[in-house]
Write a protein that holds these residues in place. Structure first.
Motif, PDB file in Angstrom:
ATOM      1  N   GLY A 149       0.796  -1.218   0.000  1.00 17.64           N
ATOM      2  CA  GLY A 149       0.000   0.000   0.000  1.00 17.64           C
ATOM      3  C   GLY A 149       0.826   1.264   0.000  1.00 17.64           C
ATOM      4  O   GLY A 149       0.419   2.279   0.582  1.00 17.64           O
ATOM      5  N   GLY A 150       1.983   1.221  -0.644  1.00 19.17           N
ATOM      6  CA  GLY A 150       2.844   2.398  -0.726  1.00 19.17           C
ATOM      7  C   GLY A 150       3.695   2.654   0.499  1.00 19.17           C
ATOM      8  O   GLY A 150       4.425   3.653   0.542  1.00 19.17           O
ATOM      9  N   ILE A 151       3.638   1.782   1.491  1.00 18.31           N
ATOM     10  CA  ILE A 151       4.395   1.966   2.734  1.00 18.31           C
ATOM     11  C   ILE A 151       5.407   0.838   2.884  1.00 18.31           C
ATOM     12  O   ILE A 151       5.082  -0.340   2.670  1.00 18.31           O
ATOM     13  CB  ILE A 151       3.464   1.989   3.957  1.00 18.31           C
ATOM     14  N   ALA A 152       6.645   1.180   3.264  1.00 22.00           N
ATOM     15  CA  ALA A 152       7.693   0.187   3.455  1.00 22.00           C
ATOM     16  C   ALA A 152       7.552  -0.469   4.830  1.00 22.00           C
ATOM     17  O   ALA A 152       7.388   0.217   5.841  1.00 22.00           O
ATOM     18  CB  ALA A 152       9.066   0.837   3.326  1.00 22.00           C
ATOM     19  N   HIS A 153       7.621  -1.793   4.848  1.00 17.14           N
ATOM     20  CA  HIS A 153       7.524  -2.558   6.092  1.00 17.14           C
ATOM     21  C   HIS A 153       8.664  -3.569   6.146  1.00 17.14           C
ATOM     22  O   HIS A 153       8.917  -4.271   5.162  1.00 17.14           O
ATOM     23  CB  HIS A 153       6.192  -3.309   6.172  1.00 17.14           C
ATOM     24  N   PRO A 154       9.353  -3.685   7.290  1.00 15.51           N
ATOM     25  CA  PRO A 154      10.508  -4.577   7.357  1.00 15.51           C
ATOM     26  C   PRO A 154      10.126  -6.053   7.388  1.00 15.51           C
ATOM     27  O   PRO A 154       9.136  -6.439   8.015  1.00 15.51           O
ATOM     28  CB  PRO A 154      11.184  -4.161   8.670  1.00 15.51           C
ATOM     29  N   ILE A 155      10.929  -6.857   6.700  1.00 14.05           N
ATOM     30  CA  ILE A 155      10.843  -8.311   6.834  1.00 14.05           C
ATOM     31  C   ILE A 155      11.506  -8.669   8.158  1.00 14.05           C
ATOM     32  O   ILE A 155      12.626  -8.227   8.440  1.00 14.05           O
ATOM     33  CB  ILE A 155      11.565  -9.019   5.679  1.00 14.05           C
ATOM     34  N   VAL A 156      10.831  -9.476   8.979  1.00 11.47           N
ATOM     35  CA  VAL A 156      11.380  -9.805  10.296  1.00 11.47           C
ATOM     36  C   VAL A 156      11.474 -11.324  10.455  1.00 11.47           C
ATOM     37  O   VAL A 156      10.655 -12.077   9.922  1.00 11.47           O
ATOM     38  CB  VAL A 156      10.522  -9.206  11.441  1.00 11.47           C
ATOM     39  N   GLY A 157      12.483 -11.755  11.210  1.00 10.76           N
ATOM     40  CA  GLY A 157      12.675 -13.186  11.439  1.00 10.76           C
ATOM     41  C   GLY A 157      13.254 -13.873  10.216  1.00 10.76           C
ATOM     42  O   GLY A 157      13.611 -13.247   9.219  1.00 10.76           O
ATOM     43  N   VAL A 159      13.417 -15.932   6.823  1.00 10.72           N
ATOM     44  CA  VAL A 159      12.603 -16.175   5.634  1.00 10.72           C
ATOM     45  C   VAL A 159      12.400 -17.682   5.508  1.00 10.72           C
ATOM     46  O   VAL A 159      13.358 -18.456   5.534  1.00 10.72           O
ATOM     47  CB  VAL A 159      13.292 -15.617   4.370  1.00 10.72           C
ATOM     48  N   ALA A 160      11.150 -18.118   5.394  1.00  6.59           N
ATOM     49  CA  ALA A 160      10.834 -19.539   5.294  1.00  6.59           C
ATOM     50  C   ALA A 160      10.809 -19.974   3.831  1.00  6.59           C
ATOM     51  O   ALA A 160      11.119 -19.199   2.928  1.00  6.59           O
ATOM     52  CB  ALA A 160       9.494 -19.824   5.965  1.00  6.59           C
ATOM     53  N   MET A 161      10.417 -21.225   3.595  1.00  3.70           N
ATOM     54  CA  MET A 161      10.468 -21.755   2.232  1.00  3.70           C
ATOM     55  C   MET A 161       9.549 -21.011   1.281  1.00  3.70           C
ATOM     56  O   MET A 161       9.948 -20.677   0.157  1.00  3.70           O
ATOM     57  CB  MET A 161      10.113 -23.245   2.231  1.00  3.70           C
ATOM     58  N   ASP A 162       8.334 -20.749   1.688  1.00  4.83           N
ATOM     59  CA  ASP A 162       7.350 -20.149   0.782  1.00  4.83           C
ATOM     60  C   ASP A 162       6.743 -18.855   1.295  1.00  4.83           C
ATOM     61  O   ASP A 162       5.918 -18.263   0.602  1.00  4.83           O
ATOM     62  CB  ASP A 162       6.217 -21.147   0.507  1.00  4.83           C
ATOM     63  N   VAL A 163       7.103 -18.427   2.500  1.00  7.11           N
ATOM     64  CA  VAL A 163       6.511 -17.228   3.095  1.00  7.11           C
ATOM     65  C   VAL A 163       7.555 -16.473   3.901  1.00  7.11           C
ATOM     66  O   VAL A 163       8.621 -16.994   4.236  1.00  7.11           O
ATOM     67  CB  VAL A 163       5.310 -17.570   4.018  1.00  7.11           C
ATOM     68  N   CYS A 164       7.220 -15.245   4.237  1.00  4.10           N
ATOM     69  CA  CYS A 164       8.018 -14.468   5.181  1.00  4.10           C
ATOM     70  C   CYS A 164       7.067 -13.625   6.021  1.00  4.10           C
ATOM     71  O   CYS A 164       5.883 -13.501   5.712  1.00  4.10           O
ATOM     72  CB  CYS A 164       9.045 -13.598   4.464  1.00  4.10           C
ATOM     73  N   VAL A 165       7.592 -13.073   7.107  1.00  5.06           N
ATOM     74  CA  VAL A 165       6.794 -12.282   8.038  1.00  5.06           C
ATOM     75  C   VAL A 165       7.230 -10.826   7.941  1.00  5.06           C
ATOM     76  O   VAL A 165       8.426 -10.519   7.899  1.00  5.06           O
ATOM     77  CB  VAL A 165       6.947 -12.798   9.481  1.00  5.06           C
ATOM     78  N   VAL A 166       6.247  -9.928   7.922  1.00  7.64           N
ATOM     79  CA  VAL A 166       6.503  -8.496   7.762  1.00  7.64           C
ATOM     80  C   VAL A 166       5.860  -7.748   8.915  1.00  7.64           C
ATOM     81  O   VAL A 166       4.701  -8.001   9.262  1.00  7.64           O
ATOM     82  CB  VAL A 166       5.921  -7.999   6.415  1.00  7.64           C
ATOM     83  N   ASP A 167       6.610  -6.839   9.545  1.00  2.00           N
ATOM     84  CA  ASP A 167       6.076  -6.013  10.621  1.00  2.00           C
ATOM     85  C   ASP A 167       5.301  -4.851  10.010  1.00  2.00           C
ATOM     86  O   ASP A 167       5.879  -4.001   9.326  1.00  2.00           O
ATOM     87  CB  ASP A 167       7.219  -5.499  11.495  1.00  2.00           C
ATOM     88  N   ILE A 168       3.994  -4.811  10.222  1.00  7.16           N
ATOM     89  CA  ILE A 168       3.161  -3.760   9.614  1.00  7.16           C
ATOM     90  C   ILE A 168       2.730  -2.691  10.608  1.00  7.16           C
ATOM     91  O   ILE A 168       2.036  -1.739  10.243  1.00  7.16           O
ATOM     92  CB  ILE A 168       1.922  -4.370   8.928  1.00  7.16           C
ATOM     93  N   GLY A 169       3.116  -2.849  11.886  1.00  3.18           N
ATOM     94  CA  GLY A 169       2.760  -1.836  12.878  1.00  3.18           C
ATOM     95  C   GLY A 169       1.263  -1.605  12.933  1.00  3.18           C
ATOM     96  O   GLY A 169       0.474  -2.549  12.995  1.00  3.18           O
ATOM     97  N   ASP A 170       0.852  -0.343  12.863  1.00  4.91           N
ATOM     98  CA  ASP A 170      -0.574  -0.017  12.920  1.00  4.91           C
ATOM     99  C   ASP A 170      -1.143   0.308  11.539  1.00  4.91           C
ATOM    100  O   ASP A 170      -2.234   0.869  11.413  1.00  4.91           O
ATOM    101  CB  ASP A 170      -0.827   1.153  13.872  1.00  4.91           C
TER     102      ASP A 170
END
Length: 217
Positions: A149-157, A159-170
């Protein structure tokens, strides 16, 4: 977004043609080995032959219906990073994943394998399609970001085989939204290279060979 949400490597041959034209060289030798660095040899070659006077450097085993203006030896006279837009010119490849879900993450809680990342405060995270099986380099965890949505969010933890986790805050992020890993509206491939120690050509070649590839003009 693809039908099943799997990450997609979107290729714009018009960007490649524009980058070659902008270089201002007469009959530049353009390196299209390794399946045009994962961008797809045939569509890239067709676009360059139609829109430029470039000579194409290809692998000996390259399967092209027409070998006009191709060579299999010698140096390229236009660097691949210029041709494919890994840093300063128009990006030819955009890697896009999909938000699968979001959830709250409380301070002190960890994410992904080994919990190498723990939240320093209450936040929210998104699970995004795209992992090392599609060329999202493992070393990007805690070192890079995606754009939602036009906002940068860090990848955290990790990276898994097919997915990753992103910190989106509020931020307001919903299931099904697209997450840009690199390319249009996102980081550049050069940013990934800096964060991981991989070469830019290695990154895009792996992504192009492993992710679903969609080619457009």
């Amino acid at each position: 977004m693809s039908d099943d949400g799997a990450p997609v490597a979107r290729i714009r041959t018009s960007a490649i043609v524009a980058n070659v034209r902008s270089a201002g060289l007469t009959a530049p030798v353009v390196d299209l080995r390794r399946d045009a660095y994962g961008h797809g040899l045939v569509p890239v070659a067709d676009a360059l032959r139609a829109g430029t006077d470039a000579v194409l450097l290809v692998d000996e085993t390259a399967e092209l219906a027409d070998r006009d203006r191709t060579v299999t030896a010698g140096p390229a006279t236009l660097a691949p990073d210029v041709v494919f837009g890994w840093e300063h010119t128009l990006p030819a490849m955009t890697l896009v994943g999909t938000v699968l879900s979001t959830k709250a993450l409380n301070a002190g809680e960890g994410v992904s394998y080994g919990y190498i990342h723990r939240a320093s405060e209450d936040t929210r995270v998104a699970l995004v399609t795209g992992g090392y099986a599609q060329g999202v380099v493992r070393e990007l965890g805690n070192r890079a970001h995606v754009v939602i949505g036009g906002i940068a969010h860090p990848i955290v933890g990790r990276v898994a085989m097919d997915v990753c986790v992103v910190d989106i805050g509020d931020a307001s992020v919903a299931r099904g939204e697209r997450a840009v890993f690199f390319g249009d509206d996102g980081p550049r491939v050069a940013d990934w290279a800096y964060a991981t120690g991989w070469r830019a050509d290695e990154i895009v070649t792996v992504v192009g060979l492993r992710a679903r590839r969609e080619v457009a003009t």
